[in-house]
Design a protein around this motif. Structure first.
Motif, short mmCIF file in Angstrom:
data_model
loop_
_atom_site.label_atom_id
_atom_site.label_comp_id
_atom_site.label_asym_id
_atom_site.label_seq_id
_atom_site.Cartn_x
_atom_site.Cartn_y
_atom_site.Cartn_z
N ASN A 235 35.34 -5.54 -59.23
CA ASN A 235 34.01 -5.68 -59.15
C ASN A 235 33.50 -5.92 -60.36
N ALA A 236 34.14 -6.86 -61.24
CA ALA A 236 33.92 -7.26 -62.56
C ALA A 236 33.85 -8.64 -62.70
N GLU A 237 33.20 -9.17 -63.66
CA GLU A 237 33.33 -10.80 -63.89
C GLU A 237 34.80 -11.12 -64.18
N GLY A 238 35.08 -12.33 -63.52
CA GLY A 238 36.35 -12.87 -63.70
C GLY A 238 37.42 -11.96 -62.67
N GLY A 239 37.08 -11.04 -61.96
CA GLY A 239 37.98 -10.26 -61.20
C GLY A 239 37.84 -10.45 -59.85
N VAL A 240 38.06 -9.35 -58.88
CA VAL A 240 38.03 -9.36 -57.64
C VAL A 240 36.87 -8.61 -57.03
N MET A 241 36.00 -9.01 -56.09
CA MET A 241 35.12 -8.29 -55.66
C MET A 241 35.02 -8.17 -54.03
N ALA A 242 34.44 -6.98 -53.75
CA ALA A 242 34.28 -6.81 -52.34
C ALA A 242 32.88 -7.44 -51.90
N MET A 243 32.87 -8.16 -51.02
CA MET A 243 31.73 -8.85 -50.22
C MET A 243 31.42 -8.24 -49.00
N PRO A 244 30.10 -7.91 -48.61
CA PRO A 244 29.82 -7.36 -47.40
C PRO A 244 30.08 -8.29 -46.29
N ALA A 245 30.23 -8.01 -45.04
CA ALA A 245 30.11 -9.08 -44.05
C ALA A 245 28.81 -9.94 -43.93
N TYR A 246 29.19 -11.06 -43.29
CA TYR A 246 27.78 -11.91 -43.15
C TYR A 246 26.83 -11.29 -42.15
N ASP A 247 25.70 -11.10 -42.64
CA ASP A 247 24.72 -10.70 -41.31
C ASP A 247 23.37 -11.62 -41.12
N TYR A 248 23.67 -12.90 -41.38
CA TYR A 248 22.52 -13.95 -41.15
C TYR A 248 22.30 -14.25 -39.45
N ILE A 249 23.14 -13.77 -38.82
CA ILE A 249 23.25 -14.07 -37.49
C ILE A 249 22.45 -12.90 -36.81
N ASP A 250 21.29 -12.79 -36.45
CA ASP A 250 20.59 -11.65 -36.04
C ASP A 250 20.00 -11.94 -34.66
N TRP A 251 20.81 -11.71 -33.79
CA TRP A 251 20.66 -11.59 -32.15
C TRP A 251 20.22 -10.25 -31.80
N ALA A 252 19.65 -10.48 -30.38
CA ALA A 252 19.23 -9.11 -29.88
C ALA A 252 20.53 -8.41 -29.18
N GLU A 253 20.47 -7.04 -29.28
CA GLU A 253 21.70 -6.36 -28.60
C GLU A 253 22.11 -6.99 -27.25
N VAL A 254 23.21 -7.00 -27.17
CA VAL A 254 23.77 -7.52 -25.57
C VAL A 254 23.58 -6.44 -24.56
N VAL A 255 23.08 -6.83 -23.56
CA VAL A 255 22.77 -5.82 -22.22
C VAL A 255 23.84 -6.03 -21.39
N THR A 256 24.80 -4.67 -21.02
CA THR A 256 25.80 -4.95 -20.36
C THR A 256 25.57 -4.18 -19.03
N ASP A 257 26.26 -4.77 -17.93
CA ASP A 257 25.99 -3.88 -16.74
C ASP A 257 27.35 -2.92 -16.60
N ASP A 258 27.62 -2.33 -15.42
CA ASP A 258 28.31 -1.48 -15.12
C ASP A 258 29.86 -1.80 -15.50
N VAL A 259 30.10 -3.01 -14.87
CA VAL A 259 31.45 -3.80 -14.96
C VAL A 259 31.73 -4.11 -16.44
N ALA A 260 30.89 -4.57 -17.28
CA ALA A 260 31.12 -4.85 -18.73
C ALA A 260 31.23 -3.81 -19.41
N ALA A 261 30.48 -2.52 -19.23
CA ALA A 261 30.65 -1.23 -20.02
C ALA A 261 31.95 -0.98 -19.69
N LYS A 262 32.36 -0.77 -18.49
CA LYS A 262 33.91 -0.27 -18.04
C LYS A 262 34.89 -1.06 -18.68
N GLY A 263 34.85 -2.33 -18.76
CA GLY A 263 35.86 -3.36 -19.33
C GLY A 263 35.91 -3.29 -20.62
N ARG A 264 34.60 -2.98 -21.24
CA ARG A 264 34.95 -2.77 -22.93
C ARG A 264 35.37 -1.62 -23.38
#
Length: 389
Positions: A235-264
């Motif tokens: 995390n210094a100039e000329g070195g290696v830095m930690a970058m957060p994951a991209y968060d520009y895709i802002d979609w609504a939460e996925v609504v899952t039914d019982d079949v999907a919830a069990k599968g996940r």
């Protein structure tokens, strides 16, 4: 496709669907991941690359989730472990500019690589070590830096813990003489390069075979990250830095039914995130012997039958999957082993966002637009996914 996937869900087996994408960032990849969430399967895969090792190293050493960035443009000493800096690594334009700037300020590039690549040929110094011994070499250099009191003490005192244990480990297991015989690099050369690296104003060590698109060793990523820590290049100039994951895709939460919830809630077929492999999110290389639980597979912009190690076994695994769909624009090895091909537009024919997740010095997203009309009866893979959904 919809009929096949609908049948799986009616049988209460949504987890039997799997999906392979080249990355897990960007609109199309996120759309496919969202389809899997709504459908009910945890088996979304990203093609393996050195990103996997770096992500795990970042989490294990800094507790951070995201990706690594290398400030090559401001470094004055680059210690590259096999990275093809002048052969297509990261952004080629950025790397060429960084190399030119390095020459202007009389900086140094040391290329550690078994073969004489273009990068090795143009580097200030080439270390042709034995293949697979990169991590040992890095740890021997760490030993030299510590024993010669060349480490950045201020950074180590303020930002690290466990230094004493690390120091003892490299002294006991990675002496310069032992590693010299293992790597084929003379002990004096190892010591010389290590001290030059440590005494540079803005040193940077990085790895990633070739273009960084092939899997890498976690031991190697951790050893090289430790080198950067020893000289205060985190995390210094000329070195290696930690970058957060991209968060520009802002979609609504996925609504899952019982079949999907069990599968996940079912375990991933590759074992990623399990007690045995707790620090990785994807283990697509396990596909060759973990495909028994997969009954349908979607593959977009990836060619695992060619790119994964042991391609013969991967092809055999594909033959055992009842239904494989490829979205490839070309008749590649994976498309040849698919039951159905729904070809995507080529990159010149489509809109696309390209988040840079490896090597960029700052969060970077490229945006592309078509420059010509589609030549054949193809369709943007994003539209195909939406229609199937």
């Amino acid at each position: 496709v919809a009929e096949k996937l609908g049948d799986l869900r009616q049988r209460g087996k949504p987890e039997a669907l799997a999906c392979i994408a080249p990355k897990d960032q960007g609109t199309v990849a996120q759309l496919m991941d969202r389809l899997m969430a709504a459908y009910g399967s945890p088996n979304f895969f990203r093609m393996p690359s050195v990103e996997d090792a770096y992500e795990a190293a970042l989490y294990l050493t800094q507790g951070a989730t995201g990706h690594t960035a290398f400030d090559v443009g401001n470094a004055d000493f680059i210690l590259s472990f096999g990275s093809a800096l002048l052969d297509g690594y990261g952004s080629p334009v950025r790397m060429f500019r960084a190399n030119s700037k390095l020459k202007e300020v009389h900086g140094t590039v040391v290329q550690v690589e078994p073969r004489l690549s273009n990068t090795a040929a143009k580097a200030d110094q080439w270390l042709p070590l034995q293949p697979g011994t990169e991590a040992d070499l890095a740890l021997a250099m760490a030993n030299v830096i510590i024993s010669q009191n060349a480490a950045n003490v201020n950074f180590l005192d303020a930002q690290t813990e466990g230094f004493e244990a690390f120091s003892k480990m490299v002294q006991e297991r990675y002496s310069v003489e032992t590693v010299a015989s293992r790597t084929g690099i003379e002990a004096a050369v190892i010591a010389e390069v290590a001290l030059k690296f440590a005494r540079a104003k803005k040193p940077l060590a990085l790895c990633g075979r070739g273009k960084g698109q092939v899997p890498g060793s976690l031991k190697e990523a951790l050893a090289i990250h430790a080198l950067n820590a020893l000289v205060g290049s985190i995390n210094a100039e000329g070195g290696v830095m930690a970058m957060p994951a991209y968060d520009y895709i802002d979609w609504a939460e996925v609504v899952t039914d019982d079949v999907a919830a069990k599968g996940r809630q079912t375990p991933r077929v590759d074992g990623a995130g399990s007690a045995e492999y707790p620090n990785v999110r994807y283990l697509l290389n396990h596909l060759a012997y973990a495909a028994d639980g997969i009954e349908a597979l979607l593959v977009a912009e990836a060619n695992p039958c060619y790119a994964l190690p042991g391609s013969k076994d991967v092809k055999a695994a594909f033959d055992n999957i009842p239904f494989v769909v490829s979205f490839s624009s070309f008749f590649d090895e994976t498309a040849m082993n698919a039951d159905l091909i729904l070809p995507n537009h080529v990159y010149l024919e489509r809109y696309e966002d390209v988040p840079v997740t490896f090597g960029a010095g700052s969060p970077t997203v490229g945006l592309c637009r078509p420059v010509l009309e589609p030549l054949y009866a193809t369709q943007h893979v994003g539209d195909t996914i939406l229609q199937v959904a």
